[in-house]
Design a protein around this motif. Structure first.
Motif, PDB file in Angstrom:
ATOM      1  N   LYS A 108      31.711  39.315  39.742  1.00  0.00           N
ATOM      2  CA  LYS A 108      30.686  40.378  39.407  1.00  0.00           C
ATOM      3  C   LYS A 108      30.861  41.195  38.111  1.00  0.00           C
ATOM      4  O   LYS A 108      30.163  41.467  37.421  1.00  0.00           O
ATOM      5  CB  LYS A 108      30.853  41.697  40.480  1.00  0.00           C
ATOM      6  CG  LYS A 108      30.172  41.206  41.870  1.00  0.00           C
ATOM      7  CD  LYS A 108      30.353  41.983  43.042  1.00  0.00           C
ATOM      8  CE  LYS A 108      29.480  41.876  44.143  1.00  0.00           C
ATOM      9  NZ  LYS A 108      29.561  42.709  45.401  1.00  0.00           N
ATOM     10  N   LYS A 109      32.165  41.273  37.686  1.00  0.00           N
ATOM     11  CA  LYS A 109      32.534  42.083  36.408  1.00  0.00           C
ATOM     12  C   LYS A 109      32.709  41.043  35.469  1.00  0.00           C
ATOM     13  O   LYS A 109      32.933  41.390  34.269  1.00  0.00           O
ATOM     14  CB  LYS A 109      33.628  43.171  36.795  1.00  0.00           C
ATOM     15  CG  LYS A 109      33.480  43.923  37.713  1.00  0.00           C
ATOM     16  CD  LYS A 109      34.644  44.953  37.841  1.00  0.00           C
ATOM     17  CE  LYS A 109      34.184  46.284  38.791  1.00  0.00           C
ATOM     18  NZ  LYS A 109      35.345  47.118  38.902  1.00  0.00           N
ATOM     19  N   GLU A 110      32.621  39.708  35.675  1.00  0.00           N
ATOM     20  CA  GLU A 110      33.009  38.743  34.705  1.00  0.00           C
ATOM     21  C   GLU A 110      34.309  38.847  33.901  1.00  0.00           C
ATOM     22  O   GLU A 110      34.207  38.817  32.691  1.00  0.00           O
ATOM     23  CB  GLU A 110      31.742  38.758  33.770  1.00  0.00           C
ATOM     24  CG  GLU A 110      30.635  38.275  34.454  1.00  0.00           C
ATOM     25  CD  GLU A 110      29.186  37.800  33.782  1.00  0.00           C
ATOM     26  OE1 GLU A 110      29.165  38.582  32.340  1.00  0.00           O
ATOM     27  OE2 GLU A 110      28.496  37.242  33.994  1.00  0.00           O
ATOM     28  N   ARG A 111      35.255  39.129  34.797  1.00  0.00           N
ATOM     29  CA  ARG A 111      36.601  39.291  33.959  1.00  0.00           C
ATOM     30  C   ARG A 111      37.668  39.054  35.089  1.00  0.00           C
ATOM     31  O   ARG A 111      37.658  39.192  36.322  1.00  0.00           O
ATOM     32  CB  ARG A 111      36.728  40.775  33.441  1.00  0.00           C
ATOM     33  CG  ARG A 111      36.723  41.806  34.409  1.00  0.00           C
ATOM     34  CD  ARG A 111      36.936  43.406  33.867  1.00  0.00           C
ATOM     35  NE  ARG A 111      36.885  44.418  34.783  1.00  0.00           N
ATOM     36  CZ  ARG A 111      37.917  44.610  35.425  1.00  0.00           C
ATOM     37  NH1 ARG A 111      39.344  44.295  34.945  1.00  0.00           N
ATOM     38  NH2 ARG A 111      37.924  45.740  36.167  1.00  0.00           N
ATOM     39  N   TRP A 112      39.009  38.918  34.388  1.00  0.00           N
ATOM     40  CA  TRP A 112      40.190  38.620  34.914  1.00  0.00           C
ATOM     41  C   TRP A 112      40.908  40.173  35.508  1.00  0.00           C
ATOM     42  O   TRP A 112      40.817  40.887  34.772  1.00  0.00           O
ATOM     43  CB  TRP A 112      41.083  37.770  34.460  1.00  0.00           C
ATOM     44  CG  TRP A 112      40.701  36.509  34.162  1.00  0.00           C
ATOM     45  CD1 TRP A 112      39.801  35.795  33.219  1.00  0.00           C
ATOM     46  CD2 TRP A 112      40.995  35.268  35.160  1.00  0.00           C
ATOM     47  NE1 TRP A 112      39.847  34.571  33.583  1.00  0.00           N
ATOM     48  CE2 TRP A 112      40.197  34.246  34.666  1.00  0.00           C
ATOM     49  CE3 TRP A 112      41.295  35.315  36.433  1.00  0.00           C
ATOM     50  CZ2 TRP A 112      40.321  32.954  35.335  1.00  0.00           C
ATOM     51  CZ3 TRP A 112      41.524  34.200  37.131  1.00  0.00           C
ATOM     52  CH2 TRP A 112      40.895  33.073  36.551  1.00  0.00           C
TER      53      TRP A 112
END
Length: 169
Positions: A75-79
């Protein structure tokens, strides 16, 4: 003074072992160190929505274990990462540890079942609300999963509640 006793009791309960769980013994920490992939887990707010979750364990200078958990939040496009530390509860020949990601607060990390080659592990927290099926590989066969799922069911984990990151096939 009563507050401190209550706090100690609460903290001790966080590192307990659930009733039907017997942490593995003998246990060899050196063989357990390294990277583990999350195959399945019970839902928790701190991992909700994460995929490609790994846990990396390394030996610390103080004899403890450094813990690096990592997962992808689509959803946040991050690790997302979390760094913690772990220590044995009792002797180091038993797979019972306490893990902290938040200062002095520790939670139980009980290795309930472990592959003789240290390739698959069923880990349970201080109660049956916390459980993980971990493996050295990102995917397991149904035959490899079966004994771990049977053990999870035996100790009372609700298998229908598991979130599968990579279903056993």
């Amino acid at each position: 003074m009563r507050f401190y006793w209550l706090l100690l009791l609460l903290l001790a309960g966080c590192t307990s072992v659930p009733e039907k769980v017997t942490p593995v013994s003998p246990f060899e920490l050196e063989r357990y160190l390294g990277t583990w992939h999350e195959i399945a887990r019970l839902d928790h707010s701190f991992e909700r929505g994460l995929t490609q979750v790994t846990a990396e364990y390394r030996l610390r200078d103080d004899g403890g274990i450094s813990v690096l958990n990592r997962g992808y939040d689509a959803k946040k496009e991050r690790w997302k990462t979390a760094t913690g530390k772990a220590y044995f509860v009792g002797d180091s020949n038993t797979g019972r540890l306490k893990v902290s990601f938040f200062g002095p607060f520790y939670g139980g990390y009980n290795i309930a079942k472990l592959d003789p080659d240290y390739q698959i592990a069923l880990v349970v927290g201080p109660n049956l609300d916390y459980a993980w099926l971990l493996a050295r590989k990102t995917q397991l066969s149904a035959a490899k999963c079966a004994p771990y799922l049977a053990e999870a069911e035996r100790i009372g984990i609700a298998l229908a509640q598991l979130i599968w990151l990579t279903p056993c096939s």
